[in-house]
Design a protein around this motif. Structure first.
Motif, mmCIF file in Angstrom:
data_model
loop_
_atom_site.group_PDB
_atom_site.id
_atom_site.type_symbol
_atom_site.label_atom_id
_atom_site.label_comp_id
_atom_site.label_asym_id
_atom_site.label_seq_id
_atom_site.Cartn_x
_atom_site.Cartn_y
_atom_site.Cartn_z
ATOM 1 N N THR A 119 0.829 -1.206 0.000
ATOM 2 C CA THR A 119 0.000 0.000 0.000
ATOM 3 C C THR A 119 0.861 1.252 0.000
ATOM 4 O OG1 THR A 119 -1.775 -1.151 1.184
ATOM 5 C CG2 THR A 119 -1.820 1.250 1.216
ATOM 6 N N ALA A 120 1.914 1.258 0.814
ATOM 7 C CA ALA A 120 2.803 2.421 0.857
ATOM 8 C C ALA A 120 3.461 2.650 -0.494
ATOM 9 C CB ALA A 120 3.865 2.218 1.941
ATOM 10 N N ILE A 171 12.632 7.971 -3.522
ATOM 11 C CA ILE A 171 13.361 6.783 -3.960
ATOM 12 C C ILE A 171 13.505 5.793 -2.819
ATOM 13 C CG2 ILE A 171 15.619 5.935 -4.724
ATOM 14 C CD1 ILE A 171 15.887 8.529 -6.358
ATOM 15 N N PHE A 172 13.863 6.279 -1.642
ATOM 16 C CA PHE A 172 14.039 5.371 -0.514
ATOM 17 C C PHE A 172 12.709 4.777 -0.069
ATOM 18 C CE2 PHE A 172 18.276 7.413 0.497
ATOM 19 C CZ PHE A 172 18.996 6.257 0.246
ATOM 20 N N ILE A 173 11.638 5.552 -0.093
ATOM 21 C CA ILE A 173 10.323 5.010 0.260
ATOM 22 C C ILE A 173 9.945 3.883 -0.690
ATOM 23 C CG2 ILE A 173 7.849 5.513 0.246
ATOM 24 C CD1 ILE A 173 8.508 8.250 1.425
ATOM 25 N N HIS A 174 10.177 4.107 -1.981
ATOM 26 C CA HIS A 174 9.834 3.100 -2.978
ATOM 27 C C HIS A 174 10.591 1.790 -2.721
ATOM 28 C CE1 HIS A 174 8.507 1.756 -7.016
ATOM 29 N NE2 HIS A 174 9.668 1.120 -7.022
ATOM 30 N N PHE A 175 11.892 1.898 -2.515
ATOM 31 C CA PHE A 175 12.689 0.683 -2.391
ATOM 32 C C PHE A 175 12.607 0.053 -1.009
ATOM 33 C CE2 PHE A 175 14.506 2.373 -6.286
ATOM 34 C CZ PHE A 175 14.555 1.227 -7.052
ATOM 35 N N ILE A 176 12.384 0.857 0.035
ATOM 36 C CA ILE A 176 12.151 0.273 1.358
ATOM 37 C C ILE A 176 10.922 -0.620 1.321
ATOM 38 C CG2 ILE A 176 11.311 0.808 3.680
ATOM 39 C CD1 ILE A 176 13.260 3.103 3.800
ATOM 40 N N ASN A 177 9.861 -0.136 0.700
ATOM 41 C CA ASN A 177 8.636 -0.929 0.652
ATOM 42 C C ASN A 177 8.759 -2.116 -0.287
ATOM 43 O OD1 ASN A 177 6.504 0.515 2.370
ATOM 44 N ND2 ASN A 177 7.369 2.199 1.198
ATOM 45 N N MET A 178 9.548 -1.984 -1.361
ATOM 46 C CA MET A 178 9.767 -3.121 -2.242
ATOM 47 C C MET A 178 10.505 -4.232 -1.503
ATOM 48 S SD MET A 178 11.734 -3.359 -5.931
ATOM 49 C CE MET A 178 13.372 -3.721 -5.269
ATOM 50 N N THR A 208 4.802 -4.164 -10.169
ATOM 51 C CA THR A 208 3.546 -4.891 -10.380
ATOM 52 C C THR A 208 3.304 -5.930 -9.300
ATOM 53 O OG1 THR A 208 4.589 -6.573 -11.809
ATOM 54 C CG2 THR A 208 3.696 -4.603 -12.892
ATOM 55 N N ASN A 209 4.335 -6.254 -8.530
ATOM 56 C CA ASN A 209 4.155 -7.243 -7.470
ATOM 57 C C ASN A 209 3.136 -6.787 -6.430
ATOM 58 O OD1 ASN A 209 5.352 -9.874 -6.334
ATOM 59 N ND2 ASN A 209 5.391 -8.498 -4.576
ATOM 60 N N CYS A 210 2.992 -5.463 -6.282
ATOM 61 C CA CYS A 210 2.021 -4.952 -5.314
ATOM 62 C C CYS A 210 0.595 -5.327 -5.720
ATOM 63 C CB CYS A 210 2.149 -3.434 -5.169
ATOM 64 S SG CYS A 210 1.649 -2.492 -6.633
ATOM 65 N N PHE A 211 0.382 -5.628 -6.999
ATOM 66 C CA PHE A 211 -0.918 -6.093 -7.471
ATOM 67 C C PHE A 211 -1.016 -7.611 -7.386
ATOM 68 C CE2 PHE A 211 -3.309 -7.827 -11.117
ATOM 69 C CZ PHE A 211 -4.581 -7.415 -10.753
ATOM 70 N N PHE A 212 0.051 -8.312 -7.788
ATOM 71 C CA PHE A 212 0.011 -9.775 -7.798
ATOM 72 C C PHE A 212 -0.006 -10.365 -6.398
ATOM 73 C CE2 PHE A 212 1.864 -9.158 -12.124
ATOM 74 C CZ PHE A 212 0.822 -9.759 -12.813
#
Length: 283
Positions: free
Chosen positions: A60-61, A87-94, A265-269
């Motif tokens: 969600t984040a 950038i850090f928010i994106h990759f921390i959550n990934m 796309t993993n956030c959807f799968f």
């Protein structure tokens, strides 16, 4: 190199806008549905629900910050400290999603491998909470330690690092080894062991087939989503771009942009996992 360089290198990228916009909509709807489902389970939580809630939070984040990326594709955000934060928010959550998936895989394996003992284990919920907290603490600590890697002077545009300034080797090794290869090996091991164990059992065949399908699907999605971007990290490290290159004209850059979208796309799968959670698998 700051906002002035952004004006020289950033161009409107309609393709990124078109690719991330539906991902944001679908990801938002799926994760909103998952959050609603979790709210209805508040009186009957297990350790599986705790791990899956952590996955929902991470996904969600990531989804909620995609509009910044869409806006940058259309109007070009200036390269400021906001970009470093995004950038850090994106990759921390990934990576929180990656490590939580690993934790879920281990939990599934232990439950299948030691079914009788698993029922008698104590403090399973507390252990799940601690594991999830350790994941976030570790990722935030790594980002704090390597915060200069994505400072504005290291960026060509808000979401694109300068390719003539590659990542530090130690940071790259953490991303590749701790962030991907180790989770990948654990997930593949757990998945193959679960499939092997269940294939030998003859009772509840229909339920076992569904379980095998879930495990196989999760492993394949993990490999497909996260392998390309980590190959991209390695390519970007090995490829020494000239100092004054244009991002859209570099095949390595185009590959990384596509692989980054694939990883997102993993956030959807992950919705596959949410669905089978509500069916109370591994509870």
């Amino acid at each position: 190199m700051g906002a002035n360089s952004t004006n020289a290198t950033c161009v409107v990228d309609n393709l990124q806008c078109l690719s991330y916009s539906p991902l944001f909509v679908l990801g938002f709807l799926v994760n909103a549905a998952a959050a609603r489902a979790f709210a209805s389970k508040r009186l009957s939580w297990t350790e599986t629900h705790i791990y899956m809630l952590n996955l929902v939070v991470a996904d969600t984040a990531l989804v909620l910050f995609l509009p910044f990326r869409i806006y940058d594709a259309l109007y070009c955000l200036p390269t400021t400290t906001l970009c470093t934060l995004l950038i850090f928010i994106h990759f921390i959550n990934m990576y929180a999603s990656i490590m939580t998936t690993m934790a879920i895989s281990v939990h599934r394996y232990l439950t299948v491998r030691f079914p009788l003992q698993a029922r008698s284990w104590r403090r399973k919920k507390e252990t799940a909470v601690v594991v999830c907290l350790l994941i976030w603490v570790f990722l935030v600590t790594v980002c704090a330690a390597f915060r200069t890697e994505n400072y504005p002077e290291q960026l060509w545009t808000c979401y694109v690092r300068r390719k003539d300034h590659p990542l530090r080797l130690e940071f790259l090794l953490i991303l590749l080894l701790v962030g991907f290869l180790v989770p990948l090996m654990i997930i593949v091991f757990c998945a193959t062991q679960i499939i092997y164990i269940l294939s030998k059992e003859e009772d509840r065949l229909e339920e076992k087939k569904k379980t095998v399908g879930v495990v196989m699907a999760n492993m394949i999605v993990f490999i497909v989503c996260y392998t390309p971007i980590h190959v991209g990290f390695l390519i970007n490290f090995l490829y020494h771009a000239p100092e004054h290159w244009q991002t859209r004209h570099i095949p390595a850059h185009m590959y990384f942009q596509v692989s980054e979208w694939v990883a997102s796309t993993n956030c959807f799968f992950d919705s596959i996992s949410y669905y089978f959670l509500l069916k109370q698998f591994y509870s």
